[in-house]
Motif scaffolding. Sequence first.
Motif, PDB file in Angstrom:
ATOM      1  N   THR A 581       0.958  -1.443   0.056  1.00 54.12           N
ATOM      2  CA  THR A 581      -0.158  -0.492   0.133  1.00 54.12           C
ATOM      3  C   THR A 581       0.978   1.253   0.120  1.00 54.12           C
ATOM      4  O   THR A 581       0.217   1.813  -0.044  1.00 54.12           O
ATOM      5  CB  THR A 581      -0.688  -0.309   1.190  1.00 54.12           C
ATOM      6  OG1 THR A 581       0.256   0.025   2.600  1.00 54.12           O
ATOM      7  CG2 THR A 581      -1.850  -1.062   1.393  1.00 54.12           C
ATOM      8  N   ASN A 582       1.976   0.970   0.248  1.00 55.10           N
ATOM      9  CA  ASN A 582       3.090   2.285   1.061  1.00 55.10           C
ATOM     10  C   ASN A 582       4.633   1.934   0.306  1.00 55.10           C
ATOM     11  O   ASN A 582       4.981   1.001   0.757  1.00 55.10           O
ATOM     12  CB  ASN A 582       2.787   2.876   1.795  1.00 55.10           C
ATOM     13  CG  ASN A 582       3.512   3.674   2.234  1.00 55.10           C
ATOM     14  OD1 ASN A 582       3.610   5.271   2.065  1.00 55.10           O
ATOM     15  ND2 ASN A 582       4.549   3.373   3.486  1.00 55.10           N
ATOM     16  N   ARG A 583       5.079   2.295  -0.211  1.00 53.92           N
ATOM     17  CA  ARG A 583       6.619   2.173  -1.269  1.00 53.92           C
ATOM     18  C   ARG A 583       7.627   3.029   0.353  1.00 53.92           C
ATOM     19  O   ARG A 583       7.386   4.314   0.371  1.00 53.92           O
ATOM     20  CB  ARG A 583       6.671   2.874  -2.117  1.00 53.92           C
ATOM     21  CG  ARG A 583       8.627   2.344  -2.115  1.00 53.92           C
ATOM     22  CD  ARG A 583       9.008   2.753  -3.973  1.00 53.92           C
ATOM     23  NE  ARG A 583       8.148   4.049  -4.403  1.00 53.92           N
ATOM     24  CZ  ARG A 583       9.384   5.501  -4.004  1.00 53.92           C
ATOM     25  NH1 ARG A 583      10.074   5.233  -2.604  1.00 53.92           N
ATOM     26  NH2 ARG A 583       8.816   6.608  -4.441  1.00 53.92           N
ATOM     27  N   LEU A 584       8.411   2.387   0.796  1.00 53.27           N
ATOM     28  CA  LEU A 584       8.905   3.282   1.622  1.00 53.27           C
ATOM     29  C   LEU A 584      10.010   4.279   0.583  1.00 53.27           C
ATOM     30  O   LEU A 584      10.474   4.102  -0.909  1.00 53.27           O
ATOM     31  CB  LEU A 584      10.022   2.589   2.370  1.00 53.27           C
ATOM     32  CG  LEU A 584       9.441   1.550   3.413  1.00 53.27           C
ATOM     33  CD1 LEU A 584      10.612   0.981   4.024  1.00 53.27           C
ATOM     34  CD2 LEU A 584       8.671   2.468   4.098  1.00 53.27           C
ATOM     35  N   GLY A 585      10.320   5.633   1.211  1.00 47.88           N
ATOM     36  CA  GLY A 585      11.344   6.410   0.315  1.00 47.88           C
ATOM     37  C   GLY A 585      12.879   5.695   0.552  1.00 47.88           C
ATOM     38  O   GLY A 585      12.895   5.020   1.291  1.00 47.88           O
ATOM     39  N   GLY A 586      13.488   5.872  -0.762  1.00 48.60           N
ATOM     40  CA  GLY A 586      14.289   5.195  -0.828  1.00 48.60           C
ATOM     41  C   GLY A 586      14.080   3.950  -1.935  1.00 48.60           C
ATOM     42  O   GLY A 586      16.011   3.540  -1.906  1.00 48.60           O
ATOM     43  N   ASN A 587      13.332   3.379  -1.608  1.00 46.34           N
ATOM     44  CA  ASN A 587      13.105   2.391  -1.988  1.00 46.34           C
ATOM     45  C   ASN A 587      12.808   1.784  -3.612  1.00 46.34           C
ATOM     46  O   ASN A 587      12.881   0.772  -4.436  1.00 46.34           O
ATOM     47  CB  ASN A 587      11.896   1.248  -1.512  1.00 46.34           C
ATOM     48  CG  ASN A 587      12.472   0.089  -0.329  1.00 46.34           C
ATOM     49  OD1 ASN A 587      13.349   0.829  -0.026  1.00 46.34           O
ATOM     50  ND2 ASN A 587      11.476  -0.186   0.240  1.00 46.34           N
ATOM     51  N   ALA A 588      12.256   3.070  -4.335  1.00 44.59           N
ATOM     52  CA  ALA A 588      12.365   3.085  -5.416  1.00 44.59           C
ATOM     53  C   ALA A 588      13.550   2.986  -6.494  1.00 44.59           C
ATOM     54  O   ALA A 588      13.394   2.260  -7.531  1.00 44.59           O
ATOM     55  CB  ALA A 588      11.735   4.163  -5.739  1.00 44.59           C
ATOM     56  N   LEU A 589      14.377   3.574  -6.210  1.00 41.10           N
ATOM     57  CA  LEU A 589      15.606   3.617  -6.831  1.00 41.10           C
ATOM     58  C   LEU A 589      16.549   1.602  -6.785  1.00 41.10           C
ATOM     59  O   LEU A 589      16.927   0.920  -7.295  1.00 41.10           O
ATOM     60  CB  LEU A 589      16.357   4.609  -6.968  1.00 41.10           C
ATOM     61  CG  LEU A 589      16.272   5.412  -7.385  1.00 41.10           C
ATOM     62  CD1 LEU A 589      17.260   5.573  -8.847  1.00 41.10           C
ATOM     63  CD2 LEU A 589      15.592   6.516  -7.443  1.00 41.10           C
TER      64      LEU A 589
END
Length: 607
Positions: A581-589
């Motif tokens: 439901t929610n992506r942690l900041g820094g996990n996208a890259l």
Amino acid sequence: MMRKRKLRALFSVMLIMFLLVSLIGCGQKDKDDSESSGTSTKTESTFKAGTYTGVGKGNNGDIKVEVEVDDDSILAINVLEHNETKGLSDAAFDEIPNTVIEGQTLAVDTVSGATNSSNGLIEAITEALKAAGGDINELSKNKATNETAREDKEYTTDVVVIGAGGAGLAAAVSAHENGAKVIVLEKMPQPGGNTIISGAAYNAVDPVRQSKQGIEDSVDKHYTQTYEGGDMKGDPELVRTLVENAYPTLQWLEGLGMEFTDEVFTVLGGLWPRAHKPVKPLGTGYIETYMSYIEKSNDEIQVLVNTEAKELIVENDVVVGVKAEGKNGNVVVNAKSVVMAAGGFGANVDMRNEYNSLWPDLTNLKTTNHPGATGDGIAMGEQVEANLVGMEYIQLLPMGDPETGSLSGNIEQGVENRIFVNKDGNRFVDEGARRDVMTKALMEQSDQTMWVIVDKHSYPTGDTKNNFNESIDDLVAAGRAYKADTLEDLAKQIGVDSASFVKAVEGFNNAVDAGTDEFGRTLFDQKLDTAPFYAGARVPTVHHTMGGLQINTDAQVLNKEGQVIKGLYAAGEVTGGIHGTNRLGGNALADVNTFGRIAGQNAAIGK
């Protein structure tokens, strides 16, 4: 007899004189008539021949150009000076001068993803042409240009990748490392996608950097925070694949020439200090690293820009290529495998409203995404019966620029040393919480607007830059940030109640001493107690779409029965099921590079 000859001679002279006068008179009348009708036979010059300079305002400062003209045409345009971010603005500097010269017009389009740079460049060219005596109104009209003859093209390769963002280029490089020839299709004018305009933080458990900073971390902790941070809606196997491969992929990037700073930090919504910051600004380092490799591949990797994938080619239930539309004709690429890396749908208002069930109406919210993030890859996947998961999970961020919705202008340098206050001057949320928690709290504030507050600890000098390559002095000069030597003066500048504002800062400083906070905040670093103090306004913005094509741990796309769609792989924001439901900041890259690498390898070996 003599008298008659003299009379005839005199008559002849008089006749000649009459004819000459008549001709002169007619000539003068024709001239007068032509001038009175506005059709002078004299040709007027469009410009005063020479070389002229002009200056326009770009994203990071002035852009200075030199324009050469003759009497009738624009001959050359050279960019002399600029401070625009390399990689992000390259397409604008390549395309716009050529288009102006080719069409002899200022009526040219900006380059998607580099709008501010494009506008600044067009402004500079306009100023130069104005100095050359050009009629700007006339030059600003659309003019017919000779259309390039349409030519359909067909290619055959081992792997075709759809999308030249971080995931797509990671897949292309990885596939090539595993012996494949690759063609990358990119609908935009330049590679980069959302990666190149991102904050670029990369989460990974890093034994070397973290131990030097006294930070305790583990892959299990990263897994737990990622899985629980998405309300346990992500696929546990995909989450485990991400956190276990994030650091090896970071080392792979470094092996390709990518550089990160020595210290890790906590990015907004990241929950823990494990974010790696590239040396180069924004996400340009990732794209430049991959493109540098591609340029050395002896054309075994080709990147075709302005080429929009439209349809997957399927034969005997196997995906074997792509049909696309190029700038000057149709493009068909036949391949053994296809990697879908076309990004999410954050820039597609209709699509995000179709799937949104968790937020208020998203129609009027801007986005941090580049214009090409319109869900094309998801639609193509659906055409071949790919299963979609988590489409309702759309991430909003409380960090949008009030005018554009972009991440630029954000003055925070990390989570631990800044606070948020509303328009009344009060704190209202744990500033180290999940992104959805912070955004929901912001949406309940007056005008859905907040101020990010930092001090000298974040900006030791005026030329210190934020994470988007903008100096604090430039942001203040542009009215995008405010600076003061006292909290009271800063409160006055941003229009909040001074007493409430001072109390909010003092409350945070007391929490740093105590290690506990009224909002439950646990991430602290230094007090906000050293002038100058700074403030920057932020609003909610659409940031990331967590839903998309379902994949397995080998990055193979699955159909509605959970079976592998042969020949089709996917990576990056086009996929779903990793972040819940929610992506942690820094996990996208970490996600786009890790799964891009996996997808490319498996597409090459045909796994």
